[in-house]
Write a protein that holds these residues in place. Structure first.
Motif, PDB file in Angstrom:
ATOM      1  N   VAL A 208       0.834  -1.198   0.000  1.00  0.00           N
ATOM      2  CA  VAL A 208       0.000   0.000   0.000  1.00  0.00           C
ATOM      3  C   VAL A 208       0.871   1.251   0.000  1.00  0.00           C
ATOM      4  CG1 VAL A 208      -1.708   1.321   1.307  1.00  0.00           C
ATOM      5  CG2 VAL A 208      -1.967  -1.151   1.068  1.00  0.00           C
ATOM      6  N   ALA A 209       1.960   1.233   0.753  1.00  0.00           N
ATOM      7  CA  ALA A 209       2.855   2.388   0.798  1.00  0.00           C
ATOM      8  C   ALA A 209       3.456   2.678  -0.569  1.00  0.00           C
ATOM      9  CB  ALA A 209       3.967   2.155   1.819  1.00  0.00           C
ATOM     10  N   SER A 210       3.589   1.648  -1.394  1.00  0.00           N
ATOM     11  CA  SER A 210       4.142   1.843  -2.739  1.00  0.00           C
ATOM     12  C   SER A 210       3.082   2.294  -3.738  1.00  0.00           C
ATOM     13  CB  SER A 210       4.789   0.544  -3.236  1.00  0.00           C
ATOM     14  OG  SER A 210       3.799  -0.455  -3.500  1.00  0.00           O
ATOM     15  N   GLU A 211       1.799   2.229  -3.323  1.00  0.00           N
ATOM     16  CA  GLU A 211       0.699   2.585  -4.212  1.00  0.00           C
ATOM     17  C   GLU A 211       0.062   3.926  -3.861  1.00  0.00           C
ATOM     18  OE1 GLU A 211      -0.800   1.091  -7.016  1.00  0.00           O
ATOM     19  OE2 GLU A 211       1.157   0.113  -6.951  1.00  0.00           O
ATOM     20  N   ALA A 212      -0.036   4.208  -2.568  1.00  0.00           N
ATOM     21  CA  ALA A 212      -0.779   5.396  -2.140  1.00  0.00           C
ATOM     22  C   ALA A 212      -0.173   5.963  -0.863  1.00  0.00           C
ATOM     23  CB  ALA A 212      -2.247   5.039  -1.912  1.00  0.00           C
ATOM     24  N   VAL A 213      -0.024   7.284  -0.852  1.00  0.00           N
ATOM     25  CA  VAL A 213       0.476   7.993   0.325  1.00  0.00           C
ATOM     26  C   VAL A 213      -0.423   9.205   0.544  1.00  0.00           C
ATOM     27  CG1 VAL A 213       2.414   9.215   1.365  1.00  0.00           C
ATOM     28  CG2 VAL A 213       2.846   7.258  -0.134  1.00  0.00           C
ATOM     29  N   ALA A 214      -0.790   9.442   1.792  1.00  0.00           N
ATOM     30  CA  ALA A 214      -1.659  10.574   2.101  1.00  0.00           C
ATOM     31  C   ALA A 214      -1.073  11.882   1.579  1.00  0.00           C
ATOM     32  CB  ALA A 214      -1.886  10.664   3.610  1.00  0.00           C
ATOM     33  N   PHE A 215      -1.952  12.729   1.031  1.00  0.00           N
ATOM     34  CA  PHE A 215      -1.621  14.053   0.515  1.00  0.00           C
ATOM     35  C   PHE A 215      -0.768  14.010  -0.757  1.00  0.00           C
ATOM     36  CE2 PHE A 215      -2.227  14.499   5.109  1.00  0.00           C
ATOM     37  CZ  PHE A 215      -3.274  15.402   5.125  1.00  0.00           C
ATOM     38  N   ALA A 216      -0.677  12.835  -1.378  1.00  0.00           N
ATOM     39  CA  ALA A 216       0.052  12.704  -2.640  1.00  0.00           C
ATOM     40  C   ALA A 216      -0.831  11.956  -3.631  1.00  0.00           C
ATOM     41  CB  ALA A 216       1.365  11.957  -2.427  1.00  0.00           C
ATOM     42  N   PRO A 217      -0.659  12.198  -4.926  1.00  0.00           N
ATOM     43  CA  PRO A 217      -1.476  11.485  -5.915  1.00  0.00           C
ATOM     44  C   PRO A 217      -1.140  10.002  -5.926  1.00  0.00           C
ATOM     45  CG  PRO A 217       0.260  12.751  -6.986  1.00  0.00           C
ATOM     46  CD  PRO A 217       0.262  13.156  -5.554  1.00  0.00           C
ATOM     47  N   PRO A 218      -2.077   9.147  -6.344  1.00  0.00           N
ATOM     48  CA  PRO A 218      -1.816   7.707  -6.384  1.00  0.00           C
ATOM     49  C   PRO A 218      -0.808   7.354  -7.462  1.00  0.00           C
ATOM     50  CG  PRO A 218      -3.892   8.197  -7.461  1.00  0.00           C
ATOM     51  CD  PRO A 218      -3.428   9.479  -6.839  1.00  0.00           C
ATOM     52  N   VAL A 219      -0.103   6.257  -7.267  1.00  0.00           N
ATOM     53  CA  VAL A 219       0.888   5.819  -8.256  1.00  0.00           C
ATOM     54  C   VAL A 219       0.189   5.329  -9.521  1.00  0.00           C
ATOM     55  CG1 VAL A 219       2.716   4.142  -8.740  1.00  0.00           C
ATOM     56  CG2 VAL A 219       2.575   5.242  -6.490  1.00  0.00           C
TER      57      VAL A 219
END
Length: 298
Positions: A208-219
């Motif tokens: 999940v950390a490699s796909e989505a991070v809060a306040f950043a666009p999704p991978v």
């Protein structure tokens, strides 16, 4: 003040009432349904006002244990229980009363101290959120015996290169299986929920950390979402303990429909919740759906 009185006051402050009878009840104990915010996006100077409103209107998520089977109940909150929601309709869907499936005898819950791997021992298919009242089920997501093929999950992503990259990532992280459910409500909102199970919570956290991070666009953008942004309007108090959710909403200007989606990490399960609707996808049912699915996994 005695220690027992202090405990009672603290318990009542968050809306939990201790039962005078320690004997387990056979019926699931109701828990509030989230009441997400509906206020329109304000000017920057009004952001603090909106956040205050969100805190008031978001649900306090509480689970009460029911017997040794580790079953839990989830039910709708009365709208007069929440300030500002004593209206005829706030856009929430009517879900059936939900209950977590019982755990196999002797098996701990996913966040028990005796379960460091974060394993969900219950049948993953039984942890899927059911469709709300009046919705039409998407039978294509049932898969074979309730398990969805990986290629069908990857079809949720727009670009072929993203599907290939993500598909290899799922193999590398040891994907075990996928359970999915989808439906369409009378207003045209389409919902898809995918539960992907891996060997450990550590693997899911890394994925999940490699796909989505809060306040950043999704991978990787899901199908139909030309450009999604982190959804800062998602109520903070709708968060479920031990469960991480990262919500996104397609930014304007969007095409003929708007897409909202959220990545959820809960123990050894990575969930993806997607909603789309022509014109605009309403925030309230999206927030409600993500929160209820998080509760079932928590």
């Amino acid at each position: 003040m005695t220690e027992q009185q202090q405990l009672t006051e603290a318990t009542e402050a968050v809306g939990v009432t201790e039962s005078p009878d320690p004997t387990p009840s056979p019926d699931p104990t109701p828990v509030p349904d989230p009441a997400p915010a509906t206020a329109p996006a304000p000017a920057p100077r009004d952001r603090r006002v909106l956040r205050a409103l969100l805190r008031w209107t978001a649900a306090v998520v509480v689970f009460a244990a029911v017997g040794a089977g580790s079953a839990y109940g989830i039910a709708a909150m009365e709208r007069t229980d929440v300030p500002g929601l004593a209206t005829e309709s706030d856009g929430r869907w009517a879900y059936p009363t939900l209950a977590k499936p019982p755990l196999p005898s002797g098996s701990p819950g996913p966040f028990a101290e005796t379960n460091p791997a974060g394993t969900h021992h219950a049948d993953l298919r039984a942890l899927l959120l059911p469709a709300p009242e009046g919705a039409t089920e998407d039978k294509a997501l049932r898969g074979a015996d309730g398990w969805l093929a990986t290629k069908d999950y990857l079809a949720e992503y727009e670009q072929e290169e993203h599907r290939e990259e993500l598909g290899q990532k799922l193999v590398d992280h040891g994907l075990r299986h996928i359970a999915a459910r989808g439906w369409t409500t009378p207003d045209g909102t389409r919902t898809r929920i995918y539960l992907l199970q891996f060997d450990t919570a550590a693997v899911v956290d890394q994925l999940v950390a490699s796909e989505a991070v809060a306040f950043a666009p999704p991978v990787h953008q899901v199908r139909g979402a030309a450009e999604a942004e982190y959804d800062e309007g998602f109520p903070e108090r709708a968060a479920v303990s031990e469960v991480q959710s990262i919500p996104y909403a397609e930014a304007e200007p969007y095409g003929p429909e708007q897409v909202r989606f959220a990545h959820i990490a809960a123990g050894d399960v990575h969930a993806l919740v997607v909603q789309s609707r022509k014109g605009a996808a309403a925030a309230v049912p999206f927030q409600q759906t993500v929160t209820l699915q998080s509760q079932l996994l928590g």
